[in-house]
Design a protein around this motif. Structure first.
Motif, PDB file in Angstrom:
ATOM      1  N   VAL A 210     -39.353  18.813  28.657  1.00  0.00           N
ATOM      2  CA  VAL A 210     -39.703  17.795  27.735  1.00  0.00           C
ATOM      3  C   VAL A 210     -39.002  18.420  26.563  1.00  0.00           C
TER       4      VAL A 210
ATOM      5  N   GLU B  97     -47.336  17.650  19.262  1.00  0.00           N
ATOM      6  CA  GLU B  97     -46.921  16.439  18.483  1.00  0.00           C
ATOM      7  C   GLU B  97     -47.874  16.102  17.156  1.00  0.00           C
TER       8      GLU B  97
ATOM      9  N   ALA C 296     -47.394  18.629  24.950  1.00  0.00           N
ATOM     10  CA  ALA C 296     -46.522  17.882  24.293  1.00  0.00           C
ATOM     11  C   ALA C 296     -47.295  17.224  23.251  1.00  0.00           C
TER      12      ALA C 296
ATOM     13  N   GLN D  48     -38.696  17.458  22.592  1.00  0.00           N
ATOM     14  CA  GLN D  48     -39.237  16.564  21.480  1.00  0.00           C
ATOM     15  C   GLN D  48     -38.834  16.867  20.198  1.00  0.00           C
TER      16      GLN D  48
END
Length: 444
Positions: free
Chosen positions: A122, A50, A46, A124
């Motif tokens: 997750v 990002e 993650a 995002q």
């Protein structure tokens, strides 16, 4: 259950207990490792994605094809990373095609890690200048880690199995080596049971077995001395008994025999005198004569049992032949066959008496108990040994349940002389008696 099997079972149970405890610890550690590995990998992925998204935003290089180049992350087997566009369509993924695992864990093994598969994915969002471009979805995939654990477990299992087999083999060899002297101990007891008092056990290395060996040897030495003393006393008793019978037979023959002969002669004289003088004494004298003859016959039979006529002249074959003939006359319902060697005229008196008593007692038992139709007596002399075989086809008996005094006496006589006495009989199968006596070379 043998001692070897018991020890192997105990060791097997101990190893299984250790294996169960090690498996429990291994699985607990594996579950913790799978959860931590999955979570840490998700956080790392993650963070990297990002940063990648921020870099693309700064460069204004968004395109519709391979925006994040997720195919380059196909080595992340524990994660499934997907990029969906603003319309919710899958644009990229690090897992292009599902590859078939080399080994698939069984369902029960996967269920052990059920608490590691409940980690939520997750999500995002990806924004550019405030506009929604799409969404990155990172989904944990712990199955590859579980497969690694399964492969490790299989490897550990084979190592444990090889270790178990090696331990059991090593323990079995050690037990066999440690207990091998017991076969000698068993053989020693068996030899003693068959009358071999010369048996001795060697000195063993193990102190416990050495103590058994010393105790056994001391016991056999004491038994051998007791047996030798007992045989010596029995031999003396038999000798004294035979001498007493011999003396009693001679006294009866000399004293009572002469008296009966005189009475018989006087009765005949009275009968002749009565006939000449016409006196009524003939009937009474005849009765006295008949009764005297009966007593003389009874005395002759008694003397034959006390001391067979002819043994003093070392004419054993003649005495045995007369015994067979006399027995056959009294037992005409039994067919008696016999074979007696003539070369037995120089045997010691005690052996002569023993051979005669064995034959006499055997024939007596046949007439009293066997209900036989056929009987056979064979007495031979071969290579310094006297061999006696006496058989009948009678009703037989169970030797373990019947202990007749006559058989015991025969056995004691034979074994006192160092001979071998063997009795074989079964109900409805007749009886066989075998005797082997060793004679001195000077008597051969």
């Amino acid at each position: 259950m043998s001692l070897k099997l018991r020890l192997n079972l105990m060791i097997s149970l101990l190893l299984l207990l250790i294996l169960a405890m090690a498996s429990y610890v291994f699985l607990n550690d594996a579950k913790s490792d799978v959860r931590l590995e999955t979570q840490s990998t998700m956080k790392l992925a993650a963070y990297v994605l990002e940063e990648k998204a921020q870099a693309l935003i700064k460069q204004h290089t968004f395109s519709n094809e391979d925006l994040f180049k997720l195919y380059l992350l196909n080595h992340l087997r524990h994660l499934r990373i997907e990029f969906f566009d603003s319309r919710g369509q899958l644009k990229e993924s690090n897992q292009q095609a599902k590859s078939k695992a080399a080994t698939t864990p069984p369902g029960w093994f996967i269920n052990l890690f059920s608490d590691t598969t409940d980690v939520k994915p997750v999500r995002q969002p990806v924004l550019s200048d405030g506009s929604y471009i799409g969404e990155l979805v990172i989904t944990p995939n712990p199955y590859s880690e579980i497969m690694e654990v399964w492969d490790s477990a299989i490897g550990i299992f084979w190592v444990a199995l090889i270790f178990y087999c090696s331990v059991i083999l090593l323990v079995s060899l050690m037990i066999d080596k440690a207990l091998s002297p017991l076969s000698q101990v068993t053989a020693g007891f068996s030899a003693v049971a068959h009358g071999n008092m010369g048996t001795r056990l060697p000195e063993f290395r193990l102190p416990e077995l050495s103590a058994i060996s010393n105790g056994f040897n001391h016991m056999i030495q004491s038994l051998a001395a007791s047996k030798e003393q007992s045989e010596s006393l029995t031999k003396q008793i038999i000798h004294l008994q035979d001498e007493e019978r011999k003396k009693l037979a001679r006294d009866l023959h000399d004293e009572l025999g002469q008296t009966l002969t005189a009475i018989s002669a006087e009765a005949l004289t009275i009968m002749d005198y009565g006939k000449k003088e016409g006196l009524p004494v003939e009937e009474g004298a005849s009765a006295i004569y008949s009764m005297t003859k009966q007593v003389m016959n009874l005395l002759s039979s008694l003397l034959q049992r006390l001391r067979p006529e002819g043994l003093d002249e070392s004419n054993l074959s003649f005495v045995l032949t007369n015994l067979m003939a006399s027995w056959q006359q009294r037992n005409r319902h039994v067919l008696l066959t016999s074979a007696i060697d003539e070369s037995m005229g120089d045997l010691p008196d005690i052996i002569n008496v023993t051979i005669y008593r064995v034959a006499q007692e055997s024939l007596t038992n046949i007439s009293r108990h066997a209900k036989a139709k056929k009987a056979d007596v064979r007495i031979h002399r071969r290579n310094g040994k006297i061999i006696i075989h006496i058989t009948d086809d009678g009703v037989g008996f169970n030797p373990s349940k019947k202990n007749r005094l006559g058989l015991t006496g025969m056995r004691e006589r034979v074994e006192t002389l160092g001979g071998v006495f063997d009795l074989s009989s079964m109900p409805d199968s007749g009886t066989q008696i075998s005797v082997e006596l060793t004679v001195q070379d000077g008597s051969s």
